[in-house]
Design a protein around this motif. Structure first.
Motif, short mmCIF file in Angstrom:
data_model
loop_
_atom_site.label_atom_id
_atom_site.label_comp_id
_atom_site.label_asym_id
_atom_site.label_seq_id
_atom_site.Cartn_x
_atom_site.Cartn_y
_atom_site.Cartn_z
N TYR A 421 4.49 -20.91 9.39
CA TYR A 421 5.91 -21.23 9.20
C TYR A 421 6.76 -21.02 10.45
N GLY A 422 6.27 -20.26 11.42
CA GLY A 422 7.06 -19.93 12.59
C GLY A 422 7.78 -18.61 12.42
N ALA A 423 7.86 -17.83 13.50
CA ALA A 423 8.46 -16.49 13.42
C ALA A 423 9.92 -16.53 12.98
N ASP A 424 10.64 -17.61 13.33
CA ASP A 424 12.06 -17.70 12.98
C ASP A 424 12.29 -18.08 11.53
N ASN A 425 11.22 -18.41 10.82
CA ASN A 425 11.38 -18.87 9.44
C ASN A 425 10.84 -17.89 8.40
N ILE A 426 10.46 -16.70 8.85
CA ILE A 426 9.99 -15.69 7.91
C ILE A 426 10.75 -14.39 8.12
N GLU A 427 10.74 -13.56 7.11
CA GLU A 427 11.33 -12.22 7.20
C GLU A 427 10.25 -11.24 6.76
N VAL A 428 10.15 -10.13 7.49
CA VAL A 428 9.18 -9.10 7.14
C VAL A 428 9.92 -7.83 6.76
N TYR A 429 9.83 -7.48 5.48
CA TYR A 429 10.40 -6.23 4.98
C TYR A 429 9.32 -5.15 5.07
N HIS A 430 9.68 -3.96 5.49
CA HIS A 430 8.65 -2.93 5.64
C HIS A 430 9.22 -1.54 5.42
N ALA A 431 8.30 -0.60 5.16
CA ALA A 431 8.72 0.79 4.94
C ALA A 431 7.52 1.71 5.00
N TYR A 432 7.75 2.88 5.57
CA TYR A 432 6.83 4.00 5.37
C TYR A 432 7.32 4.73 4.12
N TYR A 433 6.44 5.40 3.43
CA TYR A 433 6.83 6.08 2.21
C TYR A 433 5.99 7.34 2.06
N LYS A 434 6.44 8.24 1.21
CA LYS A 434 5.70 9.47 0.98
C LYS A 434 5.36 9.59 -0.50
N PRO A 435 4.08 9.41 -0.86
CA PRO A 435 3.69 9.59 -2.26
C PRO A 435 4.02 11.01 -2.73
N THR A 436 4.38 11.15 -3.98
CA THR A 436 4.67 12.47 -4.52
C THR A 436 3.48 13.41 -4.33
N GLU A 437 2.27 12.84 -4.43
CA GLU A 437 1.06 13.64 -4.27
C GLU A 437 0.93 14.24 -2.87
N PHE A 438 1.69 13.71 -1.91
CA PHE A 438 1.59 14.17 -0.53
C PHE A 438 2.55 15.31 -0.21
N PHE A 439 3.32 15.76 -1.21
CA PHE A 439 4.23 16.88 -0.98
C PHE A 439 3.50 18.21 -1.11
N ILE A 440 2.54 18.28 -2.04
CA ILE A 440 1.76 19.51 -2.25
C ILE A 440 0.28 19.12 -2.31
N PRO A 441 -0.52 19.49 -1.34
CA PRO A 441 -0.12 20.07 -0.05
C PRO A 441 0.53 19.02 0.83
N GLN A 442 1.24 19.45 1.83
CA GLN A 442 1.94 18.54 2.73
C GLN A 442 0.94 17.69 3.50
N LYS A 443 1.11 16.37 3.43
CA LYS A 443 0.25 15.45 4.17
C LYS A 443 1.12 14.50 4.98
N PRO A 444 0.60 13.99 6.09
CA PRO A 444 1.41 13.09 6.93
C PRO A 444 1.64 11.75 6.24
N ILE A 445 2.83 11.17 6.49
CA ILE A 445 3.15 9.87 5.90
C ILE A 445 2.98 8.75 6.92
N ALA A 446 2.49 9.08 8.10
CA ALA A 446 2.38 8.08 9.16
C ALA A 446 1.50 6.90 8.78
N TYR A 447 0.65 7.08 7.76
CA TYR A 447 -0.30 6.03 7.41
C TYR A 447 0.01 5.39 6.06
N CYS A 448 1.04 5.86 5.37
CA CYS A 448 1.44 5.26 4.10
C CYS A 448 2.52 4.22 4.41
N TYR A 449 2.16 2.98 4.33
CA TYR A 449 3.03 1.92 4.84
C TYR A 449 2.86 0.66 3.99
#
Length: 526
Positions: A421-449
């Motif tokens: 479609y061409g780069a000017d004709n698409i939109e990319v929505y993105h986010a890192y997130y932290k699963p609830t399971e990653f709070f205890i014990p604390q785990k990095p969110i760098a790979y949850c994407y």
């Protein structure tokens, strides 16, 4: 032949059935000596003969008999170079999806033992918890054997004849096979090729003699120990992931890129997450030779793209350098079936020979996935014997890579969307997130994407959805149905999520790459 639709009309059981084949302008010519252009009135042993007792072939045969057809299935497993063989059911059941998922689960349970302590579980001597490869192997193999048995019983109940023999073509309607009872010849009104594929071996000294593939790994008698995985496709990464999770030293040799054909940003995150867990990667490297040492260790020599050579010793060499379709062994030339680099370029599962069809991994340019073969097989049987005209849709098929953090996706990658479609004709929505399971014990969110690739037009039709995280496979299945129904970003953003789940992160994604805003989460409820 209808020149508009490019269709042949055959009569079957008194009902007209339409089978779409190539349009007249690019139809492959086939010798009339090899193929009868009309099968009306001819008598055959079976209405449908299937070559290959894997998921797609079995699904087609069972559906055919349910619709009143007479069907049989040929299946025979040639042992691997080290002698591994298995029962009825194909790759998925025996040496693919099922044992892979079970071993993936075994690795996750090992991690869960550690996590449990943070939740107050008192695990005596937790530091000395060990994994028993033999016990896991036995449990996995017992499950597989039970599925083999159930499959045979189901074929009997559905009146599908199972012939344990390696079938090859004598002509377009005739197959021969050597069985325990002697040579067997059968004829079929329709023939379905569903033989799937087997792993390739690199053409280097010692690979066949000393290497194993995924055909061998799941029934390996002894623990694999320190393992070199050659190949960075989904099979190689999944195996390296669960081996590492089970406590074995795992190294992945990468020829070019990880997960070719998948979104490459997601592939890089998968690599980073596996590296964080202890998997090692050798980039731009190719194996050169394998030698067995006196202590039964394997000495592997390899080189990188700079021409430098290296050696190291391993307990196991796991080869995951791709798979080949098992078409050369079928004597397809006797039937006139044309292949392209071992693959069959079929149109709506119909080969260039009108009565010969194919489903599954033997097809050119189609997803090599078990559910795809099953669905295509069922739909084909309904068209042949049930007066249906519904065709298989190979677009927007969801899949998951079962690495320690799973990667689920459906639709186009970001690269494919830009190319189409061409780069000017698409939109990319993105986010890192932290699963609830990653709070205890604390785990990095760098790979949850996650990312959603969308068109910029109108309500922004969703072109692709990608997520890395726990249970990604379960999440992407539901969103795949939405994508098949032409999901838009407007609808996605109006969908209320289930809190607290990982899946709800898709309903909250609102930051675009184009905006340059920080995609990291502000809180668990932001």
């Amino acid at each position: 032949m209808d020149n508009k639709s490019g269709c042949f009309l055959f009569k079957c059981g008194g009902k007209k059935n339409k089978h779409v084949v190539e349009s007249s302008e690019n139809k492959i010519e086939t010798s009339s000596a090899l193929v009868k252009q009309s099968i009306e009135g001819d008598a055959y042993d079976y209405d449908l003969v299937v070559i290959g007792g894997g998921s797609g072939g079995l699904a087609a045969a069972k559906e055919a008999t349910a619709l009143g057809a007479k069907a049989c299935v040929f299946d025979y497993v040639k042992p691997t170079p080290i002698g591994t063989k298995w029962g009825l059911g194909g790759t998925c059941v025996n040496v693919g999806c099922i044992p892979k998922k079970l071993m993936h689960q075994a690795a996750l349970l090992g991690e869960a033992v550690e996590d449990a302590k943070a939740y107050g579980w008192q695990i005596p001597d937790a530091e000395n918890v060990k994994h028993d490869w033999a016990a896991m192997r036995e449990a996995v193999q017992n499950h597989i054997k039970s599925v083999n048995w159930v499959t045979r019983v189901e074929l009997r109940d559905k009146k599908v004849e199972y012939i344990n023999g390696y079938a090859t073509f004598k002509d377009a309607h005739t197959l021969t096979a050597t069985t325990k009872q002697g040579e067997r010849t059968v004829t079929g009104k329709y023939i379905l090729i569903a033989v799937g594929g087997r792993p390739r071996y690199p053409e280097i000294p010692g690979a066949v003699e000393y290497g194993i593939t995924s055909d061998d790994l799941f029934s390996l008698e002894n623990a694999p120990g320190k393992t070199l995985v050659v190949g960075a496709g989904y099979i190689g990464l999944e195996c390296a992931g669960f081996l590492n999770g089970l406590g074995f030293d795992a190294t992945v040799m990468v020829r070019s890129v990880l997960l070719r054909g998948f979104d490459q940003q997601m592939a890089k995150i998968i690599e980073d997450s596996m590296t964080n867990k202890g998997v090692k990667f050798l980039h731009r490297c190719l194996p050169k030779s394998v030698k067995k040492l006196p202590d039964n260790k394997l000495e592997v020599e390899w080189s990188n793209d700079k021409g430098e050579s290296f050696t190291d010793t391993f307990d196991t060499l796991l080869l995951a350098v791709g798979r080949r379709a098992l078409t050369k062994e079928l004597n397809l030339e006797n039937a006139g079936v044309v292949t392209v680099q071992d693959k069959i370029d079929a149109v709506n599962e119909q080969t260039n020979v009108p009565n010969v069809f194919a489903v599954g991994d033997v097809l050119l340019g189609k997803p090599e996935l078990t559910p795809v073969a099953i669905h295509a097989g069922k739909l084909l049987a309904r068209r042949l014997f049930g007066n249906s005209t519904l065709q298989m849709d190979y677009q927007n098929v969801a899949t998951t890579v079962f690495t320690p953090l799973e990667y689920g996706c459906v639709g186009l990658s970001e690269e494919a969307a830009i190319e189409k479609y061409g780069a000017d004709n698409i939109e990319v929505y993105h986010a890192y997130y932290k699963p609830t399971e990653f709070f205890i014990p604390q785990k990095p969110i760098a790979y949850c994407y996650l990312k959603v690739v969308a068109s910029l037009e109108g309500d922004q039709k969703v072109l692709g959805m990608h997520i890395i995280g726990p249970q990604a496979g379960e999440m992407i299945q539901g969103f795949a149905a939405a994508v098949k129904c032409n999901l838009t970003m407007t609808t996605l953003m109006q969908t209320v999520g289930i809190h607290p789940t990982v899946a709800e992160e898709f309903t909250r994604v609102n930051i675009t790459k184009r905006s340059g805003k920080d995609p990291n989460p502000q809180s668990c409820c932001s």
